[in-house]
Scaffold this motif. Structure first.
Motif, PDB file in Angstrom:
ATOM      1  N   UNK A   1     -27.414   6.512  40.030  1.00  0.00           N
ATOM      2  CA  UNK A   1     -26.097   6.334  40.636  1.00  0.00           C
ATOM      3  C   UNK A   1     -25.407   5.077  40.092  1.00  0.00           C
ATOM      4  N   UNK A   2     -24.082   5.142  40.076  1.00  0.00           N
ATOM      5  CA  UNK A   2     -23.274   3.983  39.692  1.00  0.00           C
ATOM      6  C   UNK A   2     -23.337   2.980  40.833  1.00  0.00           C
ATOM      7  N   UNK A   3     -23.812   1.769  40.577  1.00  0.00           N
ATOM      8  CA  UNK A   3     -23.958   0.790  41.663  1.00  0.00           C
ATOM      9  C   UNK A   3     -22.630   0.395  42.312  1.00  0.00           C
ATOM     10  N   UNK A   4     -21.550   0.577  41.602  1.00  0.00           N
ATOM     11  CA  UNK A   4     -20.255   0.180  42.161  1.00  0.00           C
ATOM     12  C   UNK A   4     -19.590   1.307  42.928  1.00  0.00           C
ATOM     13  N   UNK A   5     -19.580   2.489  42.342  1.00  0.00           N
ATOM     14  CA  UNK A   5     -18.872   3.592  42.979  1.00  0.00           C
ATOM     15  C   UNK A   5     -19.794   4.539  43.740  1.00  0.00           C
ATOM     16  N   UNK A   6     -21.075   4.464  43.447  1.00  0.00           N
ATOM     17  CA  UNK A   6     -22.001   5.408  44.089  1.00  0.00           C
ATOM     18  C   UNK A   6     -21.978   6.768  43.438  1.00  0.00           C
ATOM     19  N   UNK A   7     -21.163   6.913  42.384  1.00  0.00           N
ATOM     20  CA  UNK A   7     -21.095   8.186  41.692  1.00  0.00           C
ATOM     21  C   UNK A   7     -22.364   8.464  40.887  1.00  0.00           C
ATOM     22  N   UNK A   8     -22.574   9.711  40.578  1.00  0.00           N
ATOM     23  CA  UNK A   8     -23.789  10.123  39.855  1.00  0.00           C
ATOM     24  C   UNK A   8     -23.585   9.934  38.350  1.00  0.00           C
ATOM     25  N   UNK A   9     -24.383   9.019  37.770  1.00  0.00           N
ATOM     26  CA  UNK A   9     -24.318   8.804  36.342  1.00  0.00           C
ATOM     27  C   UNK A   9     -25.219   9.795  35.607  1.00  0.00           C
TER      28      UNK A   9
END
Length: 206
Positions: free
Chosen positions: A29-37
């Motif tokens: 996960x993206x630590x800033x947005x929480x989106x799935x990398x």
């Protein structure tokens, strides 16, 4: 792992794998947005103990094999497009292996009751024949009975009676095992699916 690398059984077919489709690595996960990398990684594993076909019920065998087939289907879907998987073994080969497995299992069960070594079966038959002749009042010699009587400091009467009783008990046990073996082999012959082949082994259920 490809579907053809996920067999149903091992140890000659006695043990069935319990394949499970499970998460191998979590998503990144993206630590800033929480989106799935990066998506989570899933794959086949066997976290549970295998199923022994000689201790299982037909229903348990069917459930495990159905679960394995479902996991193989998921593995096939995860393969890159156009990459083929090897076909499963022909039913005839599975049947031949099952008959060998059944015969070997009956051999194991017989060995619980008798000594299985080269020449021992003939020895048992000789001793039984001598015990029958002795009980019928025939004259000797009785080399096997005499040798055992001398070794155990017993009388011929005692040894002949013991051999006769042991032979009668073994005949009952062996007849029951042979009946189960024949039932299992005939079930293998009549099987139309791999599931039915494995289920035939339940005739020798522990």
């Amino acid at each position: 792992m490809q579907p053809d690398q996920m067999p149903d059984s091992y140890k000659g077919g006695r043990l069935l794998y319990r394949w499970t489709w499970m998460q191998l690595h979590p998503a990144v996960l993206d630590p800033e947005t929480g989106g799935e990398l990066e998506p989570a990684d899933f794959g086949p594993r066997c976290p549970d103990a295998p199923l022994d076909v000689f201790a299982a019920t037909p229903e348990e065998i069917a459930t495990v094999l159905a679960g394995n087939a479902a996991v193989r289907a998921l593995a096939a879907e995860a393969l890159p497009s156009g990459l083929p998987s090897a076909p499963l073994a022909p039913l005839s080969e599975l049947k031949a292996a099952a008959v060998d497995l059944i015969n070997a299992r009956v051999g194991e069960l017989r060995a619980v009751h008798i000594t299985v070594t080269v020449g021992q079966s003939a020895t048992y038959l000789e001793k039984q024949e001598e015990a029958e002749r002795y009980a019928a009042g025939e004259g000797g010699p009785f080399p096997y009975l005499s040798a055992e009587a001398s070794a155990t400091d017993s009388t011929l009467d005692d040894i002949a009676a013991l051999v006769g009783a042991t032979a009668a008990a073994w005949t009952a046990v062996n007849a029951a095992l042979e009946g189960k073996r024949r039932a299992a082999v005939e079930a293998v012959k009549a099987a139309e699916t791999p599931v039915q082949v494995y289920q035939a082994c339940t005739h020798l259920r522990a």
